[in-house]
Design a protein around this motif. Structure first.
Motif, PDB file in Angstrom:
ATOM      1  N   ILE A 164       0.865  -1.172   0.000  1.00 49.23           N
ATOM      2  CA  ILE A 164       0.000   0.000   0.000  1.00 49.23           C
ATOM      3  C   ILE A 164       0.900   1.221   0.000  1.00 49.23           C
ATOM      4  N   LEU A 165       0.572   2.190  -0.802  1.00 47.43           N
ATOM      5  CA  LEU A 165       1.377   3.404  -0.876  1.00 47.43           C
ATOM      6  C   LEU A 165       0.582   4.567  -0.308  1.00 47.43           C
ATOM      7  N   VAL A 166       1.156   5.236   0.676  1.00 49.27           N
ATOM      8  CA  VAL A 166       0.508   6.395   1.286  1.00 49.27           C
ATOM      9  C   VAL A 166       1.198   7.647   0.774  1.00 49.27           C
ATOM     10  N   ILE A 167       0.417   8.569   0.268  1.00 45.40           N
ATOM     11  CA  ILE A 167       1.005   9.830  -0.186  1.00 45.40           C
ATOM     12  C   ILE A 167       0.600  10.910   0.799  1.00 45.40           C
ATOM     13  N   SER A 199      -1.970  13.166   7.300  1.00 44.92           N
ATOM     14  CA  SER A 199      -0.945  12.201   6.876  1.00 44.92           C
ATOM     15  C   SER A 199      -0.869  11.023   7.850  1.00 44.92           C
ATOM     16  N   LEU A 200      -0.948  11.327   9.137  1.00 42.59           N
ATOM     17  CA  LEU A 200      -0.894  10.249  10.127  1.00 42.59           C
ATOM     18  C   LEU A 200      -2.171   9.423  10.118  1.00 42.59           C
ATOM     19  N   GLU A 201      -3.262  10.048   9.730  1.00 45.46           N
ATOM     20  CA  GLU A 201      -4.521   9.305   9.614  1.00 45.46           C
ATOM     21  C   GLU A 201      -4.427   8.323   8.449  1.00 45.46           C
ATOM     22  N   LEU A 202      -3.793   8.752   7.372  1.00 42.46           N
ATOM     23  CA  LEU A 202      -3.605   7.863   6.218  1.00 42.46           C
ATOM     24  C   LEU A 202      -2.730   6.670   6.603  1.00 42.46           C
ATOM     25  N   ILE A 203      -1.656   6.941   7.326  1.00 44.65           N
ATOM     26  CA  ILE A 203      -0.757   5.851   7.720  1.00 44.65           C
ATOM     27  C   ILE A 203      -1.498   4.904   8.665  1.00 44.65           C
ATOM     28  N   GLY A 204      -2.333   5.495   9.534  1.00 39.08           N
ATOM     29  CA  GLY A 204      -3.142   4.666  10.432  1.00 39.08           C
ATOM     30  C   GLY A 204      -4.020   3.703   9.649  1.00 39.08           C
ATOM     31  N   GLU A 205      -4.632   4.197   8.595  1.00 40.21           N
ATOM     32  CA  GLU A 205      -5.500   3.340   7.792  1.00 40.21           C
ATOM     33  C   GLU A 205      -4.675   2.281   7.073  1.00 40.21           C
ATOM     34  N   ALA A 206      -3.492   2.654   6.621  1.00 42.43           N
ATOM     35  CA  ALA A 206      -2.608   1.671   5.981  1.00 42.43           C
ATOM     36  C   ALA A 206      -2.271   0.568   6.974  1.00 42.43           C
ATOM     37  N   GLU A 226      -3.162  -5.121   8.534  1.00 41.66           N
ATOM     38  CA  GLU A 226      -3.539  -6.195   9.462  1.00 41.66           C
ATOM     39  C   GLU A 226      -4.447  -7.216   8.802  1.00 41.66           C
ATOM     40  N   THR A 227      -5.316  -6.775   7.913  1.00 41.22           N
ATOM     41  CA  THR A 227      -6.259  -7.712   7.301  1.00 41.22           C
ATOM     42  C   THR A 227      -5.732  -8.344   6.023  1.00 41.22           C
ATOM     43  N   THR A 228      -4.617  -7.829   5.509  1.00 34.84           N
ATOM     44  CA  THR A 228      -4.136  -8.354   4.224  1.00 34.84           C
ATOM     45  C   THR A 228      -2.712  -8.866   4.271  1.00 34.84           C
ATOM     46  N   GLY A 229      -1.967  -8.448   5.278  1.00 33.72           N
ATOM     47  CA  GLY A 229      -0.560  -8.821   5.309  1.00 33.72           C
ATOM     48  C   GLY A 229       0.304  -7.961   4.409  1.00 33.72           C
ATOM     49  N   LEU A 230      -0.289  -6.968   3.743  1.00 34.82           N
ATOM     50  CA  LEU A 230       0.508  -6.106   2.870  1.00 34.82           C
ATOM     51  C   LEU A 230       1.317  -5.108   3.701  1.00 34.82           C
ATOM     52  N   GLY A 231       2.501  -4.800   3.234  1.00 30.17           N
ATOM     53  CA  GLY A 231       3.279  -3.738   3.851  1.00 30.17           C
ATOM     54  C   GLY A 231       2.832  -2.400   3.283  1.00 30.17           C
ATOM     55  N   TYR A 232       3.321  -1.331   3.868  1.00 31.99           N
ATOM     56  CA  TYR A 232       2.940  -0.004   3.382  1.00 31.99           C
ATOM     57  C   TYR A 232       4.147   0.929   3.401  1.00 31.99           C
ATOM     58  N   SER A 240       6.265   3.473 -11.494  1.00 33.20           N
ATOM     59  CA  SER A 240       6.534   2.661 -12.689  1.00 33.20           C
ATOM     60  C   SER A 240       7.835   1.902 -12.573  1.00 33.20           C
ATOM     61  N   GLY A 241       8.772   2.495 -11.833  1.00 34.46           N
ATOM     62  CA  GLY A 241      10.076   1.868 -11.713  1.00 34.46           C
ATOM     63  C   GLY A 241      10.103   0.681 -10.770  1.00 34.46           C
ATOM     64  N   ARG A 242       9.017   0.433 -10.083  1.00 32.17           N
ATOM     65  CA  ARG A 242       9.015  -0.662  -9.109  1.00 32.17           C
ATOM     66  C   ARG A 242       8.562  -1.953  -9.762  1.00 32.17           C
ATOM     67  N   GLU A 243       9.001  -3.038  -9.188  1.00 31.07           N
ATOM     68  CA  GLU A 243       8.651  -4.342  -9.751  1.00 31.07           C
ATOM     69  C   GLU A 243       7.169  -4.612  -9.617  1.00 31.07           C
ATOM     70  N   GLU A 244       6.671  -4.346  -8.411  1.00 30.42           N
ATOM     71  CA  GLU A 244       5.273  -4.662  -8.156  1.00 30.42           C
ATOM     72  C   GLU A 244       4.459  -3.379  -8.112  1.00 30.42           C
ATOM     73  N   LYS A 245       3.287  -3.410  -8.698  1.00 31.84           N
ATOM     74  CA  LYS A 245       2.426  -2.235  -8.654  1.00 31.84           C
ATOM     75  C   LYS A 245       1.768  -2.171  -7.289  1.00 31.84           C
ATOM     76  N   PRO A 246       1.562  -0.960  -6.778  1.00 32.13           N
ATOM     77  CA  PRO A 246       0.906  -0.869  -5.480  1.00 32.13           C
ATOM     78  C   PRO A 246      -0.521  -1.403  -5.577  1.00 32.13           C
ATOM     79  N   ALA A 247      -0.953  -2.117  -4.551  1.00 33.90           N
ATOM     80  CA  ALA A 247      -2.332  -2.609  -4.553  1.00 33.90           C
ATOM     81  C   ALA A 247      -3.271  -1.423  -4.395  1.00 33.90           C
ATOM     82  N   ALA A 248      -2.863  -0.489  -3.534  1.00 37.08           N
ATOM     83  CA  ALA A 248      -3.707   0.674  -3.275  1.00 37.08           C
ATOM     84  C   ALA A 248      -2.837   1.885  -3.021  1.00 37.08           C
ATOM     85  N   ILE A 249      -3.362   3.044  -3.381  1.00 38.05           N
ATOM     86  CA  ILE A 249      -2.679   4.313  -3.136  1.00 38.05           C
ATOM     87  C   ILE A 249      -3.627   5.181  -2.319  1.00 38.05           C
TER      88      ILE A 249
END
Lengths: 257, 334
Positions: B5-8, B20-27, B32-38, B87-96
């Motif tokens: 997950i990418l937080v901007i 910004s901290l609210e966004l990170i909180g949601e990430a 927790e429910t997906t195992g994805l990093g952020y 674009s330069g990353r191997e994996e596309k973010p699942a969510a932004i």
């Protein structure tokens, strides 16, 4: 100066919104429609640009089912020169997300030569605020969104827009061609004059049917009415007494102060 | 590198906005429910100090794009910097995740369209399960209806803007090594959008969309000079002053403080409507407030049909009394 304004209809405020438990999640039969107010700012601005420059052509493009024709006629009556209606069946329009709508618009206008595209900043039904910006991206054009002022330097092929951000105004300059999404405060849309209403039906009105519905990346999976607010406590009588009671309620009961 | 997950985030004047901290909180919660990093993106100029405070939130990587050309938001430059990095990353973010601020609402759709992704604006709730499809709740139809929308497969580039003041802030997390990477920023060779000027308004208090309490004035305020008492009350409540369309059209209050169908939709903890009759267009903008208080001389004003607490009286009598009481209370607390 060729201008394109994009518009669509939205349910009126009087329409009863009736959610359903399964697709399309809403009973649309009881809805009445109006032009999206923000799109009216776009159409009006197109006309004003023509008036200020003393020339140019305004094409209004609508995506939607057949009811959109009435809105387009109104735009022509206001002063637009041409109308283009991208027909999408009622049942299909529910399947479109903003990118799909932007794609339909892009396909319809990319072969037209234009200097400016005007959209409403958002629609009052879905409040996404995305179509105009996504359209700009698909067209590879610069944009300025939620603008409340637009000045065009036709010679220099530039336009300067003002937009509100938190605690400040931004003055943004875009090279033309560009896309602008219009916010309240930009102008006051005119009522079509009677001669305009009569002329409207003689103006070019292009109906595009059989458009493939682009696949959406987002789907609606549910709608629910917020529990309707009921009238709460209404305090009357002696103002100091009532105010004291109000403060007590806000502190003890609502716990907001 | 796994999907993440990418937080901007958003900063103003070298300071990270609260949202910004609210966004990170949601990430964190989605993680927790997906195992994805952020990971977290910070864009601006002279922002070296902003990465430090973000090191304790379990973030995979903090990406800082620090350049003069990023000092103020520019739709073309910000979109290009982010898109190039993504674009330069191997994996596309699942969510932004972006904030539903002027910047976020401008950048979100542009990014979504660049990558052919989904976009949902001004979300008030998010969920993501094992299928990694993002489900969002958002207010539609004049704020009286909640829509649930879901990303269609594939689960990538699902872009959402989150309403400020709605999500819980991030919790500090220990034991996670957070990387900090400087992102290279190139000035675009064909810059077609230029910010000519930012005109800062005299400090009028916070933006109503970010306020926990809003005191709004309408036609009953009778003139711009009378808003001083609303400003005082808003100050005591730690909130902001809003206005009805009538007040804005009359030139009494700035357009960005308008609450309503063609203004802003707000959902503060407390909304106090002073001298506002309660037209459907106004209600459309504030119906989701947690507690609505109405002060109006007219006992039949429609606003009383939706207010939790109403007082039939002259706002010029009621508001000063409220101010007096709250001022006393805050003095007592000291």
């Amino acid at each position: 100066m060729n201008i394109i304004a994009c518009a669509r209809q939205v349910p009126t405020l009087e329409s009863a919104i009736k959610p359903l438990p399964s697709p399309p999640f809403m009973d649309r039969s009881a809805l009445t429609y109006m032009a999206n107010p923000f799109d009216e700012f776009a159409v009006e601005e197109g006309i004003r640009i023509k008036e200020r420059l003393g020339g140019g052509e305004l094409t209004v493009v609508a995506v939607g089912p057949e009811g959109a024709d009435q809105m387009l006629l109104n735009a022509l009556a206001m002063g637009a020169d041409r109308a283009v209606h991208i027909n999408v069946k009622e049942e299909d329009s529910c399947l479109l997300d903003t990118l799909a709508v932007a794609t339909l618009l892009k396909n319809a206008i990319e072969d037209i030569e234009f200097d400016i595209v005007l959209c409403g900043k958002e629609a009052t039904d879905d409040r996404q605020g995305a179509v105009g910006i996504e359209l700009a991206e698909l067209l590879g054009l610069p944009h300025a969104a939620a603008i409340t002022k637009l000045d065009i330097d036709f010679e220099a092929k530039k336009a300067t827009a003002r937009r509100q951000v938190e605690g400040a105004w931004e003055i943004v300059e875009c090279q033309l061609p560009a896309v602008f999404t219009c916010h309240k405060g930009l102008n006051d849309p005119r009522y079509p004059p009677l001669p305009g209403i009569m002329k409207a039906r003689t103006k070019p009105h292009n109906n595009i049917t059989d458009v493939g519905v682009p696949a959406a990346r987002l789907s609606l999976t549910g709608l629910e009415n917020l529990p309707s607010r009921k009238a709460g406590k209404k305090l009357e009588g002696d103002v100091p007494e009532a105010t004291k009671e109000l403060l007590r309620l806000l502190h003890d009961e609502a716990r907001v102060i | 590198m796994a999907q993440e997950i990418l937080v901007i985030t958003e900063q103003r004047g070298g300071e990270l906005k609260n949202v910004s901290l609210e966004l990170i909180g949601e990430a964190q919660r989605l993680s927790e429910t997906t195992g994805l990093g952020y990971s977290v993106f910070v864009l601006g100029h002279e922002i070296e100090g902003l990465a430090g405070p973000l090191l304790n939130y379990g973030v995979e990587e903090i990406l800082t794009a620090d350049s003069e050309v990023l000092r103020d938001y520019n739709s073309q430059v910000y979109a290009d910097v982010l898109a190039n990095e993504i674009s330069g990353r191997e994996e596309k973010p699942a969510a932004i995740l972006l904030p539903a601020t002027a910047m976020g609402k401008d950048l979100g759709p542009r990014l979504a369209a660049r990558f052919g992704g989904a976009y949902a604006a001004d979300c008030i709730g998010l969920k993501m399960g094992a299928d990694l499809l993002l489900e969002a709740r958002r207010l539609v139809y004049g704020g009286s209806v909640v829509a649930t929308v879901k990303g269609n497969p594939p689960p990538e580039f699902q872009v959402v803007t989150l309403r400020p003041n709605t999500f819980e802030r991030a919790k500090e997390v220990t034991g996670k090594e957070t990387g900090v990477t400087s992102v290279r920023v190139e000035t675009p060779s064909d810059l077609r959008v230029v910010l000519k000027e930012i005109v800062y308004e005299e400090a009028r208090g916070m933006d109503i969309a970010e306020a926990r309490a809003i005191v709004s004035g309408g036609r009953g305020m009778k003139g711009p000079e009378n808003y001083a008492i609303l400003e005082e009350l808003a100050g005591l409540l730690g909130g902001a002053v809003g206005a009805s369309r009538a007040a804005v059209d009359a030139g009494w209050r700035p357009a960005d403080s308008q609450v309503g169908l063609t203004g802003k939709t707000v959902a503060p903890e407390l909304y106090i409507a002073c001298g506002i009759s309660g037209s459907p267009q106004h209600l459309a903008g504030m119906m989701s407030s947690r507690c609505i208080v109405a002060i109006n001389k007219d006992p039949d004003a429609p606003i009383f049909k939706v207010s939790d607490y109403g007082i039939v009286g002259d706002l010029f009598e009621v508001v000063p009394l409220i101010i007096k009481d709250l001022s006393l209370q805050s003095k007592e607390k000291k």
